[in-house]
Scaffold this motif. Structure first.
Motif, PDB file in Angstrom:
ATOM      1  N   LYS A  17       4.328   1.879  15.740  1.00  0.00           N
ATOM      2  CA  LYS A  17       5.701   1.370  15.737  1.00  0.00           C
ATOM      3  C   LYS A  17       5.766  -0.103  16.147  1.00  0.00           C
ATOM      4  CE  LYS A  17       9.933   2.233  18.365  1.00  0.00           C
ATOM      5  NZ  LYS A  17      10.514   3.142  19.362  1.00  0.00           N
ATOM      6  N   PHE A  18       5.097  -0.473  17.225  1.00  0.00           N
ATOM      7  CA  PHE A  18       5.203  -1.831  17.733  1.00  0.00           C
ATOM      8  C   PHE A  18       4.335  -2.819  16.964  1.00  0.00           C
ATOM      9  CE2 PHE A  18       7.304   0.373  21.081  1.00  0.00           C
ATOM     10  CZ  PHE A  18       8.263  -0.525  21.512  1.00  0.00           C
ATOM     11  N   HIS A  19       3.316  -2.329  16.270  1.00  0.00           N
ATOM     12  CA  HIS A  19       2.533  -3.223  15.408  1.00  0.00           C
ATOM     13  C   HIS A  19       3.394  -3.717  14.252  1.00  0.00           C
ATOM     14  CE1 HIS A  19      -0.980  -5.020  13.607  1.00  0.00           C
ATOM     15  NE2 HIS A  19      -0.708  -4.407  12.471  1.00  0.00           N
ATOM     16  N   LYS A  20       4.256  -2.834  13.756  1.00  0.00           N
ATOM     17  CA  LYS A  20       5.131  -3.204  12.644  1.00  0.00           C
ATOM     18  C   LYS A  20       6.200  -4.202  13.070  1.00  0.00           C
ATOM     19  CE  LYS A  20       4.562   1.086  10.081  1.00  0.00           C
ATOM     20  NZ  LYS A  20       5.206   2.317   9.588  1.00  0.00           N
ATOM     21  N   ILE A  21       6.606  -4.180  14.335  1.00  0.00           N
ATOM     22  CA  ILE A  21       7.649  -5.077  14.823  1.00  0.00           C
ATOM     23  C   ILE A  21       7.175  -6.528  14.795  1.00  0.00           C
ATOM     24  CG2 ILE A  21       8.949  -5.746  16.896  1.00  0.00           C
ATOM     25  CD1 ILE A  21       9.281  -2.797  17.498  1.00  0.00           C
ATOM     26  N   GLY A  22       5.903  -6.747  15.128  1.00  0.00           N
ATOM     27  CA  GLY A  22       5.356  -8.094  15.058  1.00  0.00           C
ATOM     28  C   GLY A  22       5.313  -8.838  16.378  1.00  0.00           C
ATOM     29  N   VAL A  40      -0.002   6.874  20.368  1.00  0.00           N
ATOM     30  CA  VAL A  40      -0.227   6.772  18.922  1.00  0.00           C
ATOM     31  C   VAL A  40       1.061   6.353  18.210  1.00  0.00           C
ATOM     32  CG1 VAL A  40      -0.779   8.095  16.849  1.00  0.00           C
ATOM     33  CG2 VAL A  40      -2.172   8.364  18.902  1.00  0.00           C
ATOM     34  N   ILE A  41       2.165   6.967  18.571  1.00  0.00           N
ATOM     35  CA  ILE A  41       3.452   6.619  17.954  1.00  0.00           C
ATOM     36  C   ILE A  41       3.784   5.147  18.208  1.00  0.00           C
ATOM     37  CG2 ILE A  41       5.957   6.988  18.101  1.00  0.00           C
ATOM     38  CD1 ILE A  41       5.292   9.989  18.600  1.00  0.00           C
ATOM     39  N   ASN A  42       3.616   4.713  19.452  1.00  0.00           N
ATOM     40  CA  ASN A  42       3.997   3.339  19.809  1.00  0.00           C
ATOM     41  C   ASN A  42       3.074   2.272  19.260  1.00  0.00           C
ATOM     42  OD1 ASN A  42       6.366   3.981  21.120  1.00  0.00           O
ATOM     43  ND2 ASN A  42       5.391   4.174  23.117  1.00  0.00           N
ATOM     44  N   SER A  50       2.905  -5.238  21.389  1.00  0.00           N
ATOM     45  CA  SER A  50       1.814  -4.537  20.711  1.00  0.00           C
ATOM     46  C   SER A  50       0.604  -4.394  21.635  1.00  0.00           C
ATOM     47  CB  SER A  50       1.434  -5.289  19.440  1.00  0.00           C
ATOM     48  OG  SER A  50       0.440  -4.601  18.734  1.00  0.00           O
ATOM     49  N   ALA A  51       0.267  -5.450  22.373  1.00  0.00           N
ATOM     50  CA  ALA A  51      -0.856  -5.390  23.320  1.00  0.00           C
ATOM     51  C   ALA A  51      -0.591  -4.360  24.412  1.00  0.00           C
ATOM     52  CB  ALA A  51      -1.101  -6.775  23.931  1.00  0.00           C
ATOM     53  N   SER A  52       0.651  -4.284  24.857  1.00  0.00           N
ATOM     54  CA  SER A  52       1.008  -3.288  25.871  1.00  0.00           C
ATOM     55  C   SER A  52       0.790  -1.875  25.355  1.00  0.00           C
ATOM     56  CB  SER A  52       2.478  -3.485  26.275  1.00  0.00           C
ATOM     57  OG  SER A  52       2.897  -2.446  27.115  1.00  0.00           O
TER      58      SER A  52
END
Length: 192
Positions: free
Chosen positions: A115-120, A110-112, A125-127
């Motif tokens: 977090k990784f969706h915001k990075i772009g 959930v955290i990741n 994000s798929a991982s």
């Protein structure tokens, strides 16, 4: 590095499920091990995309298609579990290892995902979405084992809870796959 870390944890858990399933002749463990193995293969695909500087949108979309297709046999496993009212008792300490893994993956996933969706970066994000799907299946497997081991409510309670949780997991994975496919197509239009 982040994808490798998740892959190593997934492969370890896959191996754990398969070995325990074969040793104790537990079909549920074997089928879950195969499910996690396919998710690990999807992560390897993402690593290859990342190393080859592949089209992030295409890799992201293909991962969404993969999750959608993988959800078909997962739905079959859930329906079989509900129809047979299967309760899976894990021998000895295995239920505690499964619980530890489940709590770890749910929190980290959930955290990741956020977090990784915001990075772009769509590959990362798929991982993280794959980790989220693994966590959802771990919740279903753990719930089934916990009810079998600790509940005194009987078979109808187990069947009801497996139906509810299995349905929620199935719908969440389908929604996630559709989101990935639609999001990648919208992104493609924006970047063209």
């Amino acid at each position: 590095m982040n994808i490798y870390q998740g892959l190593i944890v997934n492969l370890f858990y896959t191996l754990f499920r398969l070995v325990i399933g074969i040793y104790y002749m537990l079909p549920w463990f074997i089928s879950m091990g195969i499910y996690y193995l396919v998710l690990s293969i999807m992560k390897i695909y993402l690593i290859v995309c990342y190393k080859r500087n592949g089209n992030q949108m295409q890799c992201y979309r293909n991962t969404g298609y993969g999750l959608f297709l993988l959800n078909i046999p997962m739905g079959g496993m859930i329906i079989l579990m509900i129809k047979t009212n299967a309760g899976y008792s894990y021998p000895g300490y295995i239920i505690y290892l499964s619980a530890l893994y489940t709590f770890y993956t749910v929190i980290v996933a959930v955290i990741n995902v956020v977090k990784f969706h915001k990075i772009g970066n769509l590959i990362l994000s798929a991982s993280k979405i794959i980790n989220f799907v693994c966590a959802l299946m771990s919740i279903l497997a753990l719930q089934t084992a916990m009810i079998s081991r600790f509940s005194s409510h009987g078979d109808s309670y187990r069947q009801m809870m497996n139906t509810i949780t299995g349905g929620i997991v199935y719908v969440l994975v389908i929604m996630t796959a559709f989101y990935m496919i639609i999001h990648s197509k919208k992104g493609k239009k924006v970047y063209e």
